[in-house]
Write a protein that holds these residues in place. Structure first.
Motif, PDB file in Angstrom:
ATOM      1  N   CYS A 247      35.541  29.175  -4.326  1.00  0.00           N
ATOM      2  CA  CYS A 247      35.297  27.755  -4.074  1.00  0.00           C
ATOM      3  C   CYS A 247      36.582  27.138  -3.508  1.00  0.00           C
ATOM      4  O   CYS A 247      37.681  27.448  -3.974  1.00  0.00           O
ATOM      5  N   CYS A 250      38.030  24.921  -6.755  1.00  0.00           N
ATOM      6  CA  CYS A 250      38.481  25.509  -8.035  1.00  0.00           C
ATOM      7  C   CYS A 250      38.741  27.013  -7.966  1.00  0.00           C
ATOM      8  O   CYS A 250      39.199  27.601  -8.946  1.00  0.00           O
ATOM      9  N   CYS A 267      28.805  25.881  -6.639  1.00  0.00           N
ATOM     10  CA  CYS A 267      29.889  26.235  -7.544  1.00  0.00           C
ATOM     11  C   CYS A 267      29.544  25.655  -8.906  1.00  0.00           C
ATOM     12  O   CYS A 267      29.388  24.449  -9.042  1.00  0.00           O
ATOM     13  N   THR A 269      31.279  25.373 -11.486  1.00  0.00           N
ATOM     14  CA  THR A 269      32.349  24.587 -12.100  1.00  0.00           C
ATOM     15  C   THR A 269      32.406  23.178 -11.501  1.00  0.00           C
ATOM     16  O   THR A 269      32.535  22.190 -12.227  1.00  0.00           O
ATOM     17  N   CYS A 270      32.291  23.100 -10.206  1.00  0.00           N
ATOM     18  CA  CYS A 270      32.442  21.801  -9.534  1.00  0.00           C
ATOM     19  C   CYS A 270      31.144  20.983  -9.504  1.00  0.00           C
ATOM     20  O   CYS A 270      31.183  19.771  -9.328  1.00  0.00           O
TER      21      CYS A 270
HETATM   22 ZN   LIG Z   1      34.425  24.893  -7.551  1.00  0.00          ZN
END
Ligand SMILES: [Zn+2]
Length: 272
Positions: A247, A250, A267, A269-270
């Motif tokens: 990504c 991140c 992603c 996480t994002c």
């Molecule tokens: Zn990310």
């Protein structure tokens, strides 16, 4: 497949060559694209003066007094202006000869596009246009609209955005990219979007599309010259097609999932 930014770029690119020009001759080399072309199409277009060319969803509408020529590029169509002296190329199905040194050519290897004539505007008279949603770049397409229309909707937001009854011209690529920018996971259920999500998402969609249109301007020569190059824009996508790559924000791996049978990239996480 040409998406909204490509179609917008084509319209902007060919516009200066068409406005105030007369159609001197029309060559139809292929009788059937997605549907049969009207038998008298060529005859109907002769001596018509072009006043306007516009886009609605992914339809291109060339018009003048009592005439509307509607073109859809299907999967592989292109519309280009070239010099009259140029030879016909493979897959050129339809050519408008203009009252200048230029011609407008419709080329389409897979023949899945559409070309049709009407005396009335297709926007008000053709059923293909009846249930089209808002234009994503219009003021009406905003956070309030998206919030209101997504209540009680149990589908993934990505599929919801790709539904042309809601908003037009957002294909797989731009849906994925806009959701990444808005930090919303593509499988989030539409009715769970908050007002803040809707605000971020409508802004992201506009930003991603405008950016693509702006970039398209620099590759416009592919559409209006005769160098034989075709194909659509190459963007540097943030998530689309980037399965397992890091990504940009991140560095975690981009994931690929299927939503409504379409590959979707995000992603975890994002995007929440
Ligand atoms: Zn990310």
């Amino acid at each position: 497949m040409p998406e909204l930014p490509e179609v917008e770029t084509i319209v902007n690119g060919v516009k200066p060559y068409l406005i105030n020009k007369k159609i001197i001759k029309c060559n139809v080399f292929t009788k059937k694209l997605r549907w049969n072309l009207q038998n008298d199409l060529a005859k109907k277009l002769i001596n018509k003066k072009i006043n306007k060319i516009e886009r609605r969803a992914k339809y291109i509408i060339i018009s003048g007094e009592n005439f509307f020529l509607t073109i859809h590029l299907g999967m592989t169509g292109t519309l280009r202006v070239s010099n009259k002296k140029e030879k016909k190329e493979k897959h050129d199905h339809f050519i408008l000869q203009l009252s200048s040194k230029y011609i407008l050519k419709y080329n389409d290897p897979r023949k899945f596009g559409m070309i049709f004539f009407s005396e009335e505007s297709p926007i008000s008279s053709n059923k293909l246009f009846n249930n089209l949603g808002l234009e994503p770049l219009s003021k009406k397409f905003n956070a309030e609209y998206l919030y209101k229309i997504s209540r009680n909707r149990n589908v993934a937001i990505k599929s919801f955005l790709m539904n042309s009854n809601i908003v037009v011209g957002i294909g797989n690529i731009y849906a994925s990219e806009s959701l990444f920018l808005a930090e919303i996971k593509p499988n989030k259920i539409s009715k769970k979007l908050t007002k803040a999500n809707c605000f971020a998402l409508t802004n992201s969609i506009k930003k991603v599309l405008k950016n693509a249109i702006k970039k398209g301007g620099s590759t416009i020569n592919d559409y209006i010259t005769v160098d034989g190059k075709k194909g659509y824009f190459q963007y540097d996508f943030k998530v689309y097609g980037r399965t397992s790559l890091p990504c940009h924000i991140c560095r975690n791996k981009i994931l690929q999932i299927k939503i409504n049978q379409r590959s979707s990239f995000y992603c975890k996480t994002c995007q929440k």
